[in-house]
Design a protein around this motif. Structure first.
Motif, PDB file in Angstrom:
ATOM      1  N   VAL A 148      30.084  57.916  32.345  1.00  0.00           N
ATOM      2  CA  VAL A 148      30.137  58.465  33.702  1.00  0.00           C
ATOM      3  C   VAL A 148      31.475  58.180  34.379  1.00  0.00           C
ATOM      4  CG1 VAL A 148      29.174  58.197  36.024  1.00  0.00           C
ATOM      5  CG2 VAL A 148      27.655  58.514  34.070  1.00  0.00           C
ATOM      6  N   ILE A 149      32.078  57.021  34.095  1.00  0.00           N
ATOM      7  CA  ILE A 149      33.387  56.703  34.683  1.00  0.00           C
ATOM      8  C   ILE A 149      34.474  56.660  33.605  1.00  0.00           C
ATOM      9  CG2 ILE A 149      32.460  55.482  36.690  1.00  0.00           C
ATOM     10  CD1 ILE A 149      33.120  52.831  35.213  1.00  0.00           C
ATOM     11  N   GLY A 150      34.215  57.300  32.477  1.00  0.00           N
ATOM     12  CA  GLY A 150      35.198  57.328  31.405  1.00  0.00           C
ATOM     13  C   GLY A 150      35.250  56.010  30.649  1.00  0.00           C
ATOM     14  N   GLU A 151      36.394  55.730  30.072  1.00  0.00           N
ATOM     15  CA  GLU A 151      36.572  54.490  29.315  1.00  0.00           C
ATOM     16  C   GLU A 151      36.827  53.330  30.275  1.00  0.00           C
ATOM     17  OE1 GLU A 151      39.598  52.519  25.986  1.00  0.00           O
ATOM     18  OE2 GLU A 151      39.736  54.662  26.504  1.00  0.00           O
ATOM     19  N   VAL A 152      36.073  52.248  30.122  1.00  0.00           N
ATOM     20  CA  VAL A 152      36.224  51.085  31.006  1.00  0.00           C
ATOM     21  C   VAL A 152      37.563  50.410  30.740  1.00  0.00           C
ATOM     22  CG1 VAL A 152      35.306  48.826  31.645  1.00  0.00           C
ATOM     23  CG2 VAL A 152      33.745  50.722  31.173  1.00  0.00           C
ATOM     24  N   ARG A 153      38.335  50.234  31.810  1.00  0.00           N
ATOM     25  CA  ARG A 153      39.654  49.608  31.700  1.00  0.00           C
ATOM     26  C   ARG A 153      39.760  48.309  32.491  1.00  0.00           C
ATOM     27  NH1 ARG A 153      43.550  53.405  30.063  1.00  0.00           N
ATOM     28  NH2 ARG A 153      42.630  54.557  28.312  1.00  0.00           N
ATOM     29  N   HIS A 154      38.926  48.172  33.531  1.00  0.00           N
ATOM     30  CA  HIS A 154      39.025  46.961  34.352  1.00  0.00           C
ATOM     31  C   HIS A 154      37.672  46.606  34.948  1.00  0.00           C
ATOM     32  CE1 HIS A 154      39.938  44.479  37.946  1.00  0.00           C
ATOM     33  NE2 HIS A 154      40.821  43.955  37.126  1.00  0.00           N
ATOM     34  N   ILE A 155      37.377  45.311  34.942  1.00  0.00           N
ATOM     35  CA  ILE A 155      36.181  44.777  35.596  1.00  0.00           C
ATOM     36  C   ILE A 155      36.615  43.650  36.515  1.00  0.00           C
ATOM     37  CG2 ILE A 155      34.042  43.468  35.258  1.00  0.00           C
ATOM     38  CD1 ILE A 155      33.556  45.031  32.723  1.00  0.00           C
ATOM     39  N   SER A 156      36.088  43.638  37.716  1.00  0.00           N
ATOM     40  CA  SER A 156      36.288  42.501  38.615  1.00  0.00           C
ATOM     41  C   SER A 156      34.919  41.980  39.029  1.00  0.00           C
ATOM     42  CB  SER A 156      37.106  42.895  39.844  1.00  0.00           C
ATOM     43  OG  SER A 156      36.407  43.838  40.636  1.00  0.00           O
ATOM     44  N   ALA A 157      34.800  40.663  39.112  1.00  0.00           N
ATOM     45  CA  ALA A 157      33.545  40.050  39.543  1.00  0.00           C
ATOM     46  C   ALA A 157      33.856  38.672  40.096  1.00  0.00           C
ATOM     47  CB  ALA A 157      32.548  39.951  38.382  1.00  0.00           C
ATOM     48  N   HIS A 158      33.258  38.348  41.223  1.00  0.00           N
ATOM     49  CA  HIS A 158      33.565  37.097  41.907  1.00  0.00           C
ATOM     50  C   HIS A 158      32.280  36.490  42.465  1.00  0.00           C
ATOM     51  CE1 HIS A 158      37.719  38.502  41.675  1.00  0.00           C
ATOM     52  NE2 HIS A 158      37.241  39.662  42.080  1.00  0.00           N
ATOM     53  N   PHE A 159      32.233  35.180  42.500  1.00  0.00           N
ATOM     54  CA  PHE A 159      31.069  34.488  43.057  1.00  0.00           C
ATOM     55  C   PHE A 159      31.568  33.192  43.690  1.00  0.00           C
ATOM     56  CE2 PHE A 159      26.529  32.748  41.980  1.00  0.00           C
ATOM     57  CZ  PHE A 159      26.257  32.689  43.326  1.00  0.00           C
ATOM     58  N   GLY A 160      31.557  33.158  45.028  1.00  0.00           N
ATOM     59  CA  GLY A 160      32.045  31.964  45.687  1.00  0.00           C
ATOM     60  C   GLY A 160      31.488  31.795  47.084  1.00  0.00           C
ATOM     61  N   PHE A 161      31.417  30.554  47.500  1.00  0.00           N
ATOM     62  CA  PHE A 161      30.972  30.205  48.849  1.00  0.00           C
ATOM     63  C   PHE A 161      31.699  28.926  49.248  1.00  0.00           C
ATOM     64  CE2 PHE A 161      27.917  28.514  45.755  1.00  0.00           C
ATOM     65  CZ  PHE A 161      27.991  27.152  46.017  1.00  0.00           C
ATOM     66  N   PHE A 162      31.611  28.568  50.517  1.00  0.00           N
ATOM     67  CA  PHE A 162      32.214  27.303  50.955  1.00  0.00           C
ATOM     68  C   PHE A 162      31.140  26.254  51.116  1.00  0.00           C
ATOM     69  CE2 PHE A 162      33.248  24.215  54.247  1.00  0.00           C
ATOM     70  CZ  PHE A 162      34.385  23.654  53.679  1.00  0.00           C
ATOM     71  N   ASN A 163      31.389  25.095  50.497  1.00  0.00           N
ATOM     72  CA  ASN A 163      30.526  23.935  50.695  1.00  0.00           C
ATOM     73  C   ASN A 163      31.341  22.688  50.416  1.00  0.00           C
ATOM     74  OD1 ASN A 163      28.502  21.818  50.405  1.00  0.00           O
ATOM     75  ND2 ASN A 163      26.999  23.464  50.285  1.00  0.00           N
ATOM     76  N   ASP A 164      31.412  21.824  51.382  1.00  0.00           N
ATOM     77  CA  ASP A 164      32.166  20.579  51.239  1.00  0.00           C
ATOM     78  C   ASP A 164      31.266  19.522  50.598  1.00  0.00           C
ATOM     79  OD1 ASP A 164      34.177  18.738  51.377  1.00  0.00           O
ATOM     80  OD2 ASP A 164      33.907  18.307  53.511  1.00  0.00           O
TER      81      ASP A 164
END
Length: 338
Positions: A148-164
């Motif tokens: 559907v989006i052609g050949e995959v060339r890039h993936i981004s994924a992030h998971f973050g929060f602030f906790n001291d």
């Protein structure tokens, strides 16, 4: 498995923390399929309190007693990942099927040991990567594979929060496999490998705590075919959990919570953006549900399978290998195991 698995699957819960509570609630929402019959902890008091809270008939003050319970079909291991090898291994050695929380183990050596035990004994074993069991993510994967989006060339994924987190917290304790990578980074890495497989190149940088575990890590994965993934995890900033997959013919964006997504949007040139929601493709619209994961385990057990095609063991081994390579780059080591 016993003949009982043609009816309700009987679960044992190993550990009594927050993730164990969440999964137990999910099982209790499936009363015709699942029955929670026992809980085990290193503390009798903790096990009894957990059992009373959720109406579980048997509570054990040791893991071994839970593993020996003949009325348990499958054990859900919910300890910190530093104890996954010991807890899951004990249950497998006792002949139990196992669903083990992520990160699967603390390193790839321990993961190979668990998989070896399961395969030698012809027992079911699965990493509790609920993302891979989410109907919306499975639909997204199918769309990508259809081009559907052609050949995959890039993936981004992030998971973050602030906790001291204070120094004594498990997230900062090397003995418990502390740091952002195994708790949070396992999600972006697993997401990237779901679409692209094991990377050929791994690069990473991290901000380390005084205890020398990672508080924040940036990761770049590369594939010889030209694809790249840019990933991050951490507890130093509230970055949320967005993800995107970009190809030669468009991109798909998950605005937040990619690990248990309830919607994504497809963008293609010349076509109006299309948003797909979980409600469009599944009768179970609960975004935060672990029911899909539990249902996959029970389906596999009833079918006599020793691993899930949705969360294959070789895939979990590959992800642990990538996590090991990242830790090598950021110089994070765990005492007694590395």
């Amino acid at each position: 498995m016993s003949e009982h698995t043609t009816g309700r699957i009987r679960w044992g819960i190993l550990a009594t923390g927050g993730i164990a509570a969440s999964f137990t609630k999910a099982l209790l929402s499936l009363p015709e399929d699942a029955e929670v019959v026992a809980v085990g902890s290193r503390s009798t008091e903790s096990a009894k309190a957990f059992a009373e809270r959720y109406g579980i008939p048997r509570a054990y003050g040791t893991w071994a007693e839970l593993a020996a319970d003949e009325e348990v079909d499958v054990v859900y291991v919910a300890t910190p990942h530093s104890a996954h090898r010991a807890a899951a291994g004990l249950c497998l050695e006792a002949g139990k099927a196992v669903l083990c929380e992520k990160a699967f183990t603390i390193n790839s050596r321990e993961a190979r040991e668990l998989v070896g035990i399961a395969r030698e004994r012809d027992l079911f074993l699965m990493e509790a990567m609920w993302t891979y069991c989410n109907p919306l993510i499975l639909h997204l994967l199918a769309l990508v594979q259809e081009g559907v989006i052609g050949e995959v060339r890039h993936i981004s994924a992030h998971f973050g929060f602030f906790n001291d987190f204070p120094p004594e917290h498990r997230m900062r304790d090397p003995e418990l496999g502390g740091g952002a990578l195994l708790d949070l980074g396992v999600y972006p890495v697993s997401f990237a490998q779901l679409f692209l497989g094991e990377p050929d190149t791994v690069e990473a940088w991290a901000q380390l705590t005084p205890e020398r575990v990672d508080a924040a890590t940036g990761i770049v994965l590369g594939w010889n075919g030209g694809a790249v993934a840019t990933l991050s995890c951490g507890f130093t900033a509230d970055i949320g959990a967005p993800a995107a997959i970009a190809g030669t013919g468009g991109r798909i964006e998950i605005p937040d919570g990619f690990f248990n997504a309830d919607r994504f949007t497809v963008h293609r040139e010349g076509v109006a953006p299309q948003t797909v929601r979980l409600a469009d493709i599944s009768d179970d619209h609960d975004r935060g549900s672990m029911r899909h994961e539990a249902a996959e385990v029970m389906r596999a057990l009833r079918a006599g399978e020793t691993e899930s095609p949705l969360v294959p063991l070789d895939g979990s081994l590959s992800i642990m290998g990538t996590l090991d390579r990242i830790r090598e780059r950021i110089d994070v080591r765990y005492p007694g195991v590395d």
